[in-house]
Scaffold this active site. Structure first.
Site: not given
Ligand code: DON
Length: 594
Positions: A121, A410, A428, A430, A449, A452, A477-478, A499
């Site tokens: 990350r 992502t 990702t 982001e 990022e 987030d 993050s998710s 996301g």
């Molecule tokens: O870390 C995370 O959860 C987000 N930055 C991920 C972003 C994301 O999945 C966008 N995607 N499709």
């Protein structure tokens, strides 16, 4: 074969030949071995997934899957293939992931028979403060301006994570690993329809970043269109430089200087990244978050991703309800599915963040007893009104429902090799095209990022929230790369972009496999129900089921008709030991094996 866009399928064969030539591999479509790889479904229990015995790659990019498969066929392992796939994705899916971003990997090391995770990350630059996104007017900037420019960029972790995987587990050199991607960047790749659509949709935003626009422009101006060739010779040179000199050139050398200059001299929201921030970056090996559900062992990503712990909490709540979700969805089942997600999301928002900086009660949150207590809040025949409050895993924790919209861009890829090493990686930048900045002369985009983190860093009592920005910290993050074991042996690996919807998407697919016992491709294709402590999003055709809809509305839910939630790339090891690879038809994706 799961190849999900007709445009891509028309191109596939031609492109396969093209790619095989580029890779200097022999490609003969009349060779039964090869034609099986390019698209014939075979083997026991064919379900629409691609079936193979030795190795499998599934990713959201045709070129990346092909390159990963090539590595496996030449005797490389899943770790080698993962590194190659990520480099190719940097080229062919530049808006979604890359060496300017971050990733989480959940891996199965077949030699040690253990699952471990790697946290690649992004970190906040040391200078970051909780008021990172507070503008000169003293107010938190609007989301649309937070996402652009150097201020939103975290110190990239992807390359350091790849280097770790290669150093510790790989069999090929960094120079070999970058080469397929460098070759594609140099000779060019064909812009797909989805790429072109996304580019057009973001063209106006990208006008703030002329270098980025230039890279994706037609010679006469305007965004590249489907069928155009995109070349990125600067990225080819960057990758080869990394191959020759190693990753220190990126974290301590001239590429680091260019990253710092790009971030700090950004016209849009300049940032404050230092050479020391880059030099100090380290990927972190962590234990997985492990939970059990009806005989399956689910291994996910721990903090700073909320993915693994949230999934564990949801599955534990469901298991404590007793009955499995088999058959077609009923309104009562959907009610449970929605509110379990809502309850877990409240806890995610309140408690989950980078546990190296704040205390996170993960052990409690993933315990069966906590889930049992939490599910007690479910009301029979009545939806919980959202936002629901967080639970109380320990006393004295400030709670907040602060959350934000996360973009749907992502990427996830999953790889299994012949020794059954497994990599499940979500990666990702982001937002689409990250923070918009292309690193000067280097051809890759930087992440955003930092968005987030909670931009509203304090709660209503003026206390800092766990996910407040802070120097050196990693934003929550998710992302939920997952590996599932049964009787100690891996049986499934999957993940998705999307996301904060990622967690619900992953839950839907897991339940479709575990409870509804759908074949892997069907489990991915089935319409999803995602709730994030707000109105539930329901994919059609489920949304269009009038009887279900009326029942759920009768329980008080305001349903949102949602489309194309997530893009799952999964591999299952079936009872016969065959690999089933499946890509999600909602976006681009290709599963291939040998
Ligand atoms: O870390 C995370 O959860 C987000 N930055 C991920 C972003 C994301 O999945 C966008 N995607 N499709």
């Amino acid at each position: 074969m799961s190849l999900n866009f007709s445009f891509l399928s028309r191109l596939a064969l031609v492109y396969a030949c093209f790619f095989a030539i580029l890779c200097n591999a022999k490609y003969d479509p009349s060779d039964p071995d090869v034609s099986r790889e390019i698209g014939v479904r075979f083997g026991p229990g064919s379900s629409g997934a691609f079936l193979a015995q030795n190795g499998m790659v599934t990713s959201s990019s045709f070129e990346a899957t092909m390159a990963g498969l090539d590595v496996l066929r030449k005797g490389g392992n899943a770790f080698d293939a993962a590194v190659v796939v990520q480099f190719v994705l940097t080229v062919t899916e530049p808006y979604a992931s890359g060496i300017g971003g971050g990733l989480f990997a959940v891996a199965y090391d077949s030699k040690e028979e253990e699952v471990f995770t790697l946290d690649g990350r992004e970190t906040a630059p040391d200078a970051a403060e909780p008021d990172l996104f507070v503008g000169i007017n003293g107010k938190v900037d609007k989301f649309s301006s937070r996402i652009d420019g150097g201020r939103a960029a975290g110190v990239p972790g992807t390359l350091a994570a790849l280097a770790y995987l290669l150093d510790e587990y790989g069999t090929i050199s960094m120079a070999e690993a970058v080469e397929p991607a460098a070759r594609i960047a140099e000779t060019g790749f064909i812009i797909t329809e989805p790429f072109a659509r996304n580019l057009a949709a973001h063209w106006r935003r990208l006008s703030k970043f002329p270098e980025t626009q230039k890279l994706f422009s037609r010679p006469g101006g305007g965004p590249l269109q489907a069928g155009d060739i995109c070349r990125n010779p600067e990225l080819a040179a960057t990758l080869r430089l990394i191959g020759r000199e190693g990753v220190s050139v990126f974290y301590k050398g001239p590429i680091a200087q260019d990253i710092v200059a790009t971030v700090n001299e950004s016209k849009e929201n300049p940032g404050a990244m230092s050479m020391a921030d880059l030099a100090d970056y380290k990927p972190i090996r962590r234990e997985p978050v492990v939970s059990n559900y009806r005989g399956y062992t689910i291994c996910g990503m721990d903090m700073p991703s909320s993915g693994g712990a949230s999934l564990a909490l949801m599955l534990n709540m469901l298991e404590s309800q007793g009955a499995a979700f088999n058959g077609e969805w009923t309104a009562e089942q959907l009610h449970t599915l929605i509110d379990v997600q809502n309850l877990a999301f409240a806890d995610r928002n309140a408690f989950m963040a980078d546990s190296d900086f704040v205390s996170v009660p993960t052990d409690v949150l993933i315990s069966k007893s906590y889930a049992q207590k939490r599910i007690g809040e479910l009301k029979p025949n009545q939806g919980l009104s959202t936002p629901v409050s967080a639970g109380n895993p320990y006393k004295g924790v400030a709670t907040t429902n602060a959350t934000r919209e996360e973009s749907p861009y992502t990427t996830h890829f999953t790889i299994v090799d012949k020794n059954r090493n497994i990599l499940s990686i979500t990666s990702t930048l982001e937002q689409h095209f990250g923070c918009g900045l292309l690193v000067e002369n280097r051809g890759f985009l930087l992440n955003n990022e930092m968005t987030d983190f909670n931009a509203h860093a304090k709660d209503s009592d003026g206390e800092l929230t766990p996910n407040a920005p802070q120097g050196g910290k990693r934003p929550r993050s998710s992302m939920s790369p997952t590996i599932v074991l049964r009787d100690g042996k891996p049986v499934l690996a999957l993940g998705s972009p999307g996301g904060s919807r990622i967690i619900g998407v992953t839950l839907n697919v897991l339940l479709n496999v575990f409870d509804r016992e759908l074949e892997l491709q069907e489990a991915i294709n089935a319409p999803r129900v995602v709730a994030r402590n707000r109105d539930p999003e329901i994919e059609s055709p489920l949304y269009r089921d009038q009887a279900l809809k009326e029942s759920l509305e009768g329980m008080g839910y305001q349903l949102i008709d949602s489309q194309a939630v997530g893009s799952v790339q999964a591999i299952r090891i079936n009872d016969s030991g065959w690999l089933e690879g499946a890509a999600d038809p909602r976006r681009e994706g290709l599963a291939l094996g040998y």
